[in-house]
Design a protein around this motif. Structure first.
Motif, PDB file in Angstrom:
ATOM      1  N   ALA A  23      -2.977  -5.262 -14.958  1.00  0.00           N
ATOM      2  CA  ALA A  23      -3.328  -4.130 -15.820  1.00  0.00           C
ATOM      3  C   ALA A  23      -3.950  -2.963 -15.057  1.00  0.00           C
ATOM      4  CB  ALA A  23      -4.282  -4.582 -16.929  1.00  0.00           C
ATOM      5  N   GLU A  24      -4.257  -3.175 -13.778  1.00  0.00           N
ATOM      6  CA  GLU A  24      -4.864  -2.105 -12.991  1.00  0.00           C
ATOM      7  C   GLU A  24      -4.161  -2.008 -11.643  1.00  0.00           C
ATOM      8  OE1 GLU A  24      -9.343  -0.559 -12.217  1.00  0.00           O
ATOM      9  OE2 GLU A  24      -8.921  -2.578 -11.493  1.00  0.00           O
ATOM     10  N   ARG A  25      -3.975  -0.774 -11.192  1.00  0.00           N
ATOM     11  CA  ARG A  25      -3.383  -0.524  -9.887  1.00  0.00           C
ATOM     12  C   ARG A  25      -4.241   0.519  -9.181  1.00  0.00           C
ATOM     13  NH1 ARG A  25       2.747   1.771  -8.586  1.00  0.00           N
ATOM     14  NH2 ARG A  25       2.860   0.988  -6.424  1.00  0.00           N
ATOM     15  N   VAL A  26      -5.088   0.065  -8.266  1.00  0.00           N
ATOM     16  CA  VAL A  26      -6.057   0.966  -7.651  1.00  0.00           C
ATOM     17  C   VAL A  26      -5.484   1.777  -6.501  1.00  0.00           C
ATOM     18  CG1 VAL A  26      -8.045  -0.445  -8.324  1.00  0.00           C
ATOM     19  CG2 VAL A  26      -6.959  -0.811  -6.086  1.00  0.00           C
ATOM     20  N   SER A  27      -4.294   1.385  -6.040  1.00  0.00           N
ATOM     21  CA  SER A  27      -3.665   2.112  -4.937  1.00  0.00           C
ATOM     22  C   SER A  27      -2.162   2.181  -5.163  1.00  0.00           C
ATOM     23  CB  SER A  27      -3.949   1.436  -3.595  1.00  0.00           C
ATOM     24  OG  SER A  27      -3.207   2.042  -2.553  1.00  0.00           O
ATOM     25  N   SER A  28      -1.600   3.365  -5.025  1.00  0.00           N
ATOM     26  CA  SER A  28      -0.173   3.563  -5.288  1.00  0.00           C
ATOM     27  C   SER A  28       0.707   2.937  -4.207  1.00  0.00           C
ATOM     28  CB  SER A  28       0.141   5.058  -5.388  1.00  0.00           C
ATOM     29  OG  SER A  28      -0.180   5.720  -4.167  1.00  0.00           O
ATOM     30  N   ILE A  29       0.134   2.567  -3.076  1.00  0.00           N
ATOM     31  CA  ILE A  29       0.958   1.990  -2.005  1.00  0.00           C
ATOM     32  C   ILE A  29       1.000   0.458  -2.075  1.00  0.00           C
ATOM     33  CG2 ILE A  29       0.556   3.948  -0.472  1.00  0.00           C
ATOM     34  CD1 ILE A  29      -1.381   2.252   1.124  1.00  0.00           C
ATOM     35  N   TYR A  30       0.266  -0.122  -3.048  1.00  0.00           N
ATOM     36  CA  TYR A  30       0.282  -1.567  -3.244  1.00  0.00           C
ATOM     37  C   TYR A  30       0.686  -1.873  -4.682  1.00  0.00           C
ATOM     38  CZ  TYR A  30      -2.357  -1.533   1.122  1.00  0.00           C
ATOM     39  OH  TYR A  30      -2.754  -1.317   2.420  1.00  0.00           O
ATOM     40  N   ASN A  31       0.989  -3.140  -4.932  1.00  0.00           N
ATOM     41  CA  ASN A  31       1.325  -3.565  -6.287  1.00  0.00           C
ATOM     42  C   ASN A  31       0.068  -3.615  -7.156  1.00  0.00           C
ATOM     43  OD1 ASN A  31       4.024  -3.877  -5.561  1.00  0.00           O
ATOM     44  ND2 ASN A  31       3.715  -6.011  -4.920  1.00  0.00           N
ATOM     45  N   SER A  32       0.273  -3.737  -8.455  1.00  0.00           N
ATOM     46  CA  SER A  32      -0.862  -3.868  -9.375  1.00  0.00           C
ATOM     47  C   SER A  32      -1.683  -5.101  -9.010  1.00  0.00           C
ATOM     48  CB  SER A  32      -0.360  -3.976 -10.815  1.00  0.00           C
ATOM     49  OG  SER A  32       0.312  -2.800 -11.199  1.00  0.00           O
ATOM     50  N   ASP A  33      -2.989  -5.031  -9.231  1.00  0.00           N
ATOM     51  CA  ASP A  33      -3.889  -6.124  -8.859  1.00  0.00           C
ATOM     52  C   ASP A  33      -3.652  -7.348  -9.756  1.00  0.00           C
ATOM     53  OD1 ASP A  33      -4.971  -4.240  -7.129  1.00  0.00           O
ATOM     54  OD2 ASP A  33      -6.483  -3.624  -8.594  1.00  0.00           O
ATOM     55  N   TYR A  34      -3.741  -8.540  -9.169  1.00  0.00           N
ATOM     56  CA  TYR A  34      -3.456  -9.742  -9.951  1.00  0.00           C
ATOM     57  C   TYR A  34      -4.693 -10.332 -10.643  1.00  0.00           C
ATOM     58  CZ  TYR A  34      -4.886 -12.585  -5.845  1.00  0.00           C
ATOM     59  OH  TYR A  34      -5.572 -13.151  -4.794  1.00  0.00           O
ATOM     60  N   LYS A  35      -5.837  -9.694 -10.513  1.00  0.00           N
ATOM     61  CA  LYS A  35      -7.042 -10.174 -11.195  1.00  0.00           C
ATOM     62  C   LYS A  35      -6.967  -9.891 -12.695  1.00  0.00           C
ATOM     63  CE  LYS A  35      -9.646  -5.854 -10.873  1.00  0.00           C
ATOM     64  NZ  LYS A  35      -8.470  -5.030 -10.527  1.00  0.00           N
ATOM     65  N   GLU A  36      -7.806 -10.566 -13.467  1.00  0.00           N
ATOM     66  CA  GLU A  36      -8.115 -10.186 -14.847  1.00  0.00           C
ATOM     67  C   GLU A  36      -9.485  -9.519 -14.830  1.00  0.00           C
ATOM     68  OE1 GLU A  36      -7.890 -13.226 -17.850  1.00  0.00           O
ATOM     69  OE2 GLU A  36      -6.340 -14.314 -16.736  1.00  0.00           O
ATOM     70  N   PHE A  37      -9.781  -8.701 -15.843  1.00  0.00           N
ATOM     71  CA  PHE A  37     -11.094  -8.070 -15.906  1.00  0.00           C
ATOM     72  C   PHE A  37     -11.483  -7.760 -17.342  1.00  0.00           C
ATOM     73  CE2 PHE A  37      -7.884  -4.827 -15.198  1.00  0.00           C
ATOM     74  CZ  PHE A  37      -8.210  -3.806 -16.092  1.00  0.00           C
TER      75      PHE A  37
END
Length: 332
Positions: A90-104
């Motif tokens: 649900a979150e992508r903190v950097s456009s050069i990487y995939n979306s983060d796999y954590k939950e929050f």
């Protein structure tokens, strides 16, 4: 290899916040190192005691252990803001990487009605699971929010003083803050994860000041000025990892350094809690040398507009909709 203890100062809150303490001067010197060089510090003996930290981590563990359909009752995608549960991706903190796999799980300030910021998207009401799903969850999370705010205020006063600004230069701008409290659940690193997949990808924080506590499982890594990644896991219960965000770097005239950090993940699950201390929406965060807004060449930079842009790029449910909210105005 750089040692974490050599690079990231350990700051005793009792020495830092008490100007009469015999070690106050040495502690301020260490604070200046963290502000100018590492961008991180470890805070010990603050008002956030080990029991308070254990309580908030346990509360988040309780929530994240709920079945998916129960967490979906407070799914963030139901809103146009950053309140409630964020699913993995649900979150992508950097456009050069995939979306983060954590939950929050995100929450902000609880506002009384009829304030000028009502209707501003990132002051939206919080979404809370029902009491039968997560007993006392709301009360415990909001109690931690208040305690973390007090520690953050003390830190900002100390930071302002150590870089030669008036004590209240930053701290006076938090009467209705855009602060955000987040619980994180990092599952074991998935088998499918590639070099572009992270619990949270390399990034600098967007806001002012961040306080991080965890269950003690290693995971958080900080990039040194030489480009090396080092692990930051406090060894003493009650220790808090503190880092500085892009906003404070700008607001301080680059006297404070925002530092890249990440969570790659491992075979172990990890729980953490991050408190992002951010000022009022209409705070002018332009550097000290450009605060004279009467000058034709000097334009104010408002904290709320700055954060809104960054949030809109980060939260997938907002960025994908390319949401435009014409009701967002600068509060009085």
């Amino acid at each position: 290899m750089t040692s974490t203890h050599d690079y990231i100062p350990l700051i005793d809150a009792k020495c830092l916040f008490d100007e009469d303490h015999p070690l106050h001067g040495d502690t301020v010197h260490n604070l200046l190192h963290s502000v100018q060089t590492s961008g991180f510090l470890i805070l010990r003996n603050s008002a956030l005691s080990p029991s308070i930290i254990d309580d908030v981590i346990s509360s988040y563990r309780q929530f994240f252990s709920l079945p998916k359909e129960k967490k979906e009752t407070v799914d963030m995608t139901r809103s146009s803001s950053n309140r409630g549960w964020g699913y993995s991706g649900a979150e992508r903190v950097s456009s050069i990487y995939n979306s983060d796999y954590k939950e929050f799980f995100d929450c902000g300030i609880e506002l009384p009605p009829n304030l000028p910021v009502q209707g501003v998207r990132y002051y939206d009401p919080n979404l809370w699971p029902s009491e039968d799903l997560a007993p006392n969850f709301r009360a415990k999370i909001l109690s931690y929010y208040d305690a973390a705010s007090e520690v953050s205020q003390q830190l900002l006063v100390a930071i302002a003083r150590c870089i030669g600004l008036p004590a209240e230069y930053f701290s006076s701008c938090f009467t209705c803050p855009m602060s955000l409290l987040r619980g994180n659940y990092y599952p074991p690193r998935p088998d499918w994860a590639s070099e572009k997949d992270f619990g949270i990808a390399p990034h600098t924080d967007y806001g002012c000041l961040t306080l991080v506590v965890s269950d003690g499982t290693p995971g958080l890594e900080v990039q040194t000025i030489t480009g090396e990644w080092i692990n930051v896991t406090p060894s003493v219960p009650g220790d808090i990892v503190v880092n500085f965000g892009d906003m404070l770097e700008l607001w301080s005239g680059h006297s404070v350094r925002a530092t890249m950090h990440r969570v790659v993940g491992s075979s172990e699950e990890r729980y953490s809690c991050a408190f992002f201390y951010n000022p009022n929406y209409n705070t002018n965060i332009a550097p000290p040398t450009s605060q004279d807004v009467t000058s034709e060449s000097s334009e104010p930079i408002y904290a709320g507009e700055y954060l809104t842009k960054r949030y809109d790029e980060t939260y997938v449910h907002i960025s994908e909709k390319k949401l435009t909210d014409n009701s967002i105005t600068q509060p009085e």
